[in-house]
Write a protein that holds these residues in place. Structure first.
Motif, PDB file in Angstrom:
ATOM      1  N   CYS A  68      -1.900  -1.352  -1.628  1.00 40.57           N
ATOM      2  CA  CYS A  68      -2.917  -2.142  -0.941  1.00 40.57           C
ATOM      3  C   CYS A  68      -2.773  -3.580  -1.415  1.00 40.57           C
ATOM      4  O   CYS A  68      -2.693  -4.508  -0.618  1.00 40.57           O
ATOM      5  CB  CYS A  68      -4.312  -1.606  -1.258  1.00 40.57           C
ATOM      6  SG  CYS A  68      -5.597  -2.591  -0.481  1.00 40.57           S
ATOM      7  N   ARG A 107       5.570  -2.516   2.341  1.00 38.47           N
ATOM      8  CA  ARG A 107       4.364  -3.341   2.271  1.00 38.47           C
ATOM      9  C   ARG A 107       4.416  -3.904   0.852  1.00 38.47           C
ATOM     10  O   ARG A 107       3.702  -3.478  -0.042  1.00 38.47           O
ATOM     11  CB  ARG A 107       3.163  -2.419   2.519  1.00 38.47           C
ATOM     12  CG  ARG A 107       1.804  -3.077   2.558  1.00 38.47           C
ATOM     13  CD  ARG A 107       0.688  -2.036   2.655  1.00 38.47           C
ATOM     14  NE  ARG A 107      -0.508  -2.619   2.104  1.00 38.47           N
ATOM     15  CZ  ARG A 107      -1.627  -2.920   2.778  1.00 38.47           C
ATOM     16  NH1 ARG A 107      -1.732  -2.609   4.043  1.00 38.47           N
ATOM     17  NH2 ARG A 107      -2.632  -3.504   2.181  1.00 38.47           N
ATOM     18  N   LYS A 114      -6.082 -10.464  -0.478  1.00 41.88           N
ATOM     19  CA  LYS A 114      -6.951  -9.455   0.116  1.00 41.88           C
ATOM     20  C   LYS A 114      -8.167 -10.043   0.818  1.00 41.88           C
ATOM     21  O   LYS A 114      -8.900 -10.838   0.226  1.00 41.88           O
ATOM     22  CB  LYS A 114      -7.479  -8.518  -0.979  1.00 41.88           C
ATOM     23  CG  LYS A 114      -6.428  -7.751  -1.743  1.00 41.88           C
ATOM     24  CD  LYS A 114      -5.439  -7.023  -0.867  1.00 41.88           C
ATOM     25  CE  LYS A 114      -6.072  -6.038   0.100  1.00 41.88           C
ATOM     26  NZ  LYS A 114      -5.066  -5.554   1.090  1.00 41.88           N
ATOM     27  N   HIS A 350      -7.408   2.737   6.280  1.00 41.40           N
ATOM     28  CA  HIS A 350      -8.527   1.802   6.168  1.00 41.40           C
ATOM     29  C   HIS A 350      -9.800   2.221   6.886  1.00 41.40           C
ATOM     30  O   HIS A 350     -10.853   1.645   6.640  1.00 41.40           O
ATOM     31  CB  HIS A 350      -8.075   0.387   6.548  1.00 41.40           C
ATOM     32  CG  HIS A 350      -7.180  -0.175   5.486  1.00 41.40           C
ATOM     33  ND1 HIS A 350      -5.817  -0.016   5.525  1.00 41.40           N
ATOM     34  CD2 HIS A 350      -7.464  -0.810   4.334  1.00 41.40           C
ATOM     35  CE1 HIS A 350      -5.300  -0.549   4.434  1.00 41.40           C
ATOM     36  NE2 HIS A 350      -6.267  -1.048   3.692  1.00 41.40           N
ATOM     37  N   ARG A 363     -10.172   8.105  -0.835  1.00 41.65           N
ATOM     38  CA  ARG A 363      -9.927   8.622   0.516  1.00 41.65           C
ATOM     39  C   ARG A 363      -9.540  10.080   0.382  1.00 41.65           C
ATOM     40  O   ARG A 363      -8.919  10.461  -0.608  1.00 41.65           O
ATOM     41  CB  ARG A 363      -8.764   7.866   1.181  1.00 41.65           C
ATOM     42  CG  ARG A 363      -9.097   6.426   1.490  1.00 41.65           C
ATOM     43  CD  ARG A 363      -7.843   5.589   1.724  1.00 41.65           C
ATOM     44  NE  ARG A 363      -8.202   4.243   2.168  1.00 41.65           N
ATOM     45  CZ  ARG A 363      -7.474   3.170   1.948  1.00 41.65           C
ATOM     46  NH1 ARG A 363      -6.328   3.246   1.294  1.00 41.65           N
ATOM     47  NH2 ARG A 363      -7.865   2.000   2.391  1.00 41.65           N
ATOM     48  N   GLU A 392      -0.880   3.153   2.597  1.00 46.10           N
ATOM     49  CA  GLU A 392      -0.989   2.604   1.242  1.00 46.10           C
ATOM     50  C   GLU A 392      -0.568   3.690   0.262  1.00 46.10           C
ATOM     51  O   GLU A 392      -1.190   4.763   0.199  1.00 46.10           O
ATOM     52  CB  GLU A 392      -2.420   2.117   0.976  1.00 46.10           C
ATOM     53  CG  GLU A 392      -2.670   0.853   1.784  1.00 46.10           C
ATOM     54  CD  GLU A 392      -4.013   0.183   1.560  1.00 46.10           C
ATOM     55  OE1 GLU A 392      -4.149  -0.990   1.957  1.00 46.10           O
ATOM     56  OE2 GLU A 392      -4.935   0.823   1.020  1.00 46.10           O
ATOM     57  N   ASP A 422      -7.609  -0.958  -2.723  1.00 43.65           N
ATOM     58  CA  ASP A 422      -7.866   0.342  -2.103  1.00 43.65           C
ATOM     59  C   ASP A 422      -7.052   1.457  -2.760  1.00 43.65           C
ATOM     60  O   ASP A 422      -5.974   1.225  -3.292  1.00 43.65           O
ATOM     61  CB  ASP A 422      -7.491   0.284  -0.609  1.00 43.65           C
ATOM     62  CG  ASP A 422      -8.406  -0.618   0.184  1.00 43.65           C
ATOM     63  OD1 ASP A 422      -9.548  -0.836  -0.256  1.00 43.65           O
ATOM     64  OD2 ASP A 422      -7.973  -1.101   1.247  1.00 43.65           O
TER      65      ASP A 422
HETATM   66 CO    CO Z   1      -6.051  -1.795   1.738  1.00 43.92          CO
END
Ligand code: CO
Ligand code: PEP
Length: 446
Positions: A68, A107, A114, A350, A363, A392, A422
């Motif tokens: 993230c 990524r 952020k 997300h 999550r 992520e 995250d």
């Molecule tokens: Co994120």
């Protein structure tokens, strides 16, 4: 149209920007960044556009993944290698199942800024500015560390360059050899309880590889791997300074990464981020959350991809497991009916974040999978191509998301929670996701 200057972007009142205490230091940092070397080459960005055009046409699948938020301290050879390794492992499984090329997009090497839903953070009665990524301020919860410091942007450039050069070295040095990557997958299947479910598919890949070797497939094909880098284009000072005129094409490219995207919170049609990215030639993405209307998406495509060129624009949807089946169909249907060439990619992270009773942001692995399944089902019903996933993840054995074959529980979260933003899928959860998405791709093609 002429390339916008930084002041004209600021005049658009950009969202989610740092409030720097002192302008002079910002100006001198921007001047240094303008003179800093590009991290990528414009022709590499064009190459990626071509690959993403195949995704938009339904002839390739995108795997985009990484932290993230990267941190300066996290840029070690081990960390980078582990992330690259898990992405390559996932890509092999997906390639086999999709029977089309898998475009590998990290990524990483630039993912340092952020957007935040709140400008402030309160802990134990103390309120300070929120952490906005290492690009902006420090994670440490002290007043001093939370002051935005423009000099951090120079460190973003340095650490991104270091990450990219490690990746290039691993890849050209043979680390990504397909046979080796497949061996890691068979180890995962053989050695972990979570992996055993996927034994049959790993075995099939074995046989396919043995077949290719037997017929004398070019060893270079085993050895060669394409990998590109991406991040959210958020801090305008950085992205603008890294945008350069390409001598070949006389067009601007944001040379801080191959692919850059606009987040859900900065995608205002007449906003500064859309304006800047409309003027660079990289392949770009836009995150679309559950409140996005088809008209919004069509208008964004009109601004960001007026020539309707396939590969230029990727829509990354992030609805949440509970909303995708209701929300996505009309969006895809209307964008498709408008004749727009876009790649559709699912970010199943997300829209699925919640706070565990222990206070950790987390999550559920099952929600992540359910959103991807919803994404596949919606595209299947509409006859459109589910172009890829944006995840992520990390290559390390962290405990940030609950569930998965290892059955991580909420009480386990504190064992190894290392994300500064995250929660990420850990190594095993990432591999499981790849095998499950592979099953979805397979089911599509029968
Ligand atoms: Co994120
Ligand atoms: C992210 O990708 O980390 C992010 C903040 O996403 P979104 O813009 O979709 O909220």
């Amino acid at each position: 149209m002429s390339f916008p200057d930084l002041a004209s972007l600021h005049a658009l009142n950009p969202a989610q920007q740092p409030t720097y205490p002192e302008r002079a230091l910002v100006d001198s940092t921007v001047a240094q960044l303008r003179a800093a070397r590009p991290l990528v080459f414009a022709a590499e960005c064009d190459e990626l556009t071509t690959k993403l055009a195949a995704v938009a046409r339904g002839e390739a699948f995108l795997l985009q993944g990484g932290d993230c938020a990267e941190t300066f301290a996290g840029v070690t050879a081990d960390n980078t290698r582990n992330k690259l390794r898990v992405l390559l492992q996932m890509a092999v499984v997906l390639t086999y199942a999709a029977s089309v090329p898998v475009v590998k997009l990290g990524r990483l090497a630039g993912q340092y800024a952020k957007p935040r839903s709140s400008d402030l953070e309160t802990r134990a009665g103390v309120t300070l500015p929120a952490y906005r990524g290492d690009a902006v301020n420090g994670f440490e919860f002290t007043a001093e560390s939370r002051v935005p410091d423009p000099a951090r942007l120079l460190e973003v450039h340095r650490t991104s360059a270091a990450t990219l050069s490690m990746i290039r070295a691993f890849i050209s040095g043979g680390y990504a050899d397909l046979r080796q990557v497949h061996t890691w997958n068979t180890d995962f299947v053989a050695e972990s309880a979570a992996g055993q479910r996927y034994e049959a598919m790993a075995h099939e890949i074995d046989r396919a590889m043995a077949f290719m070797e037997a017929i004398g497939a070019d060893p270079d094909e085993f050895h060669h791997v394409d990998f590109h880098i991406s991040h959210e284009a958020l801090v305008l000072e950085y992205e603008h300074a890294m945008s350069r005129l390409d001598s070949r094409t006389q067009q601007h490219y944001d040379l801080s990464g191959h692919f850059v995207w606009i987040g859900e919170r900065t995608r205002q049609l007449t906003g500064a981020h859309v304006e800047l990215l409309s003027q660079v030639r990289n392949p770009i993405g836009v995150k679309l959350g559950p409140t996005t209307t088809a008209d919004d998406a069509i208008a964004l495509a009109g601004r960001l991809n007026p020539d309707n060129e396939a590969g230029r624009l990727t829509f990354i949807t992030r609805f949440g497991a509970g909303r995708i089946r209701d929300g996505l169909p009309s969006l895809v249907e209307k964008v498709t009916a408008a004749g727009l060439q876009v790649a559709w990619v699912c970010d199943p992270m997300h829209g699925n974040t919640f706070e565990a009773s222990s206070g950790y942001k987390t999550r559920r692995f099952d929600d992540v999978i359910e959103e991807v399944q919803g994404f596949f089902d919606v595209h299947h019903e509409l006859g459109t191509w589910p172009g890829g996933v944006h995840v992520e993840l990390t290559g390390d054995d962290v405990t940030e998301c609950v569930g998965g074959g290892e059955e991580l529980l909420e009480i386990d979260l504190g064992n190894r929670y290392e994300s500064v933003c995250d929660p990420r899928l850990n190594r095993v959860q990432s591999l499981e996701l790849a095998f499950l998405v592979a099953e979805m791709l397979r089911a599509r093609s029968v």
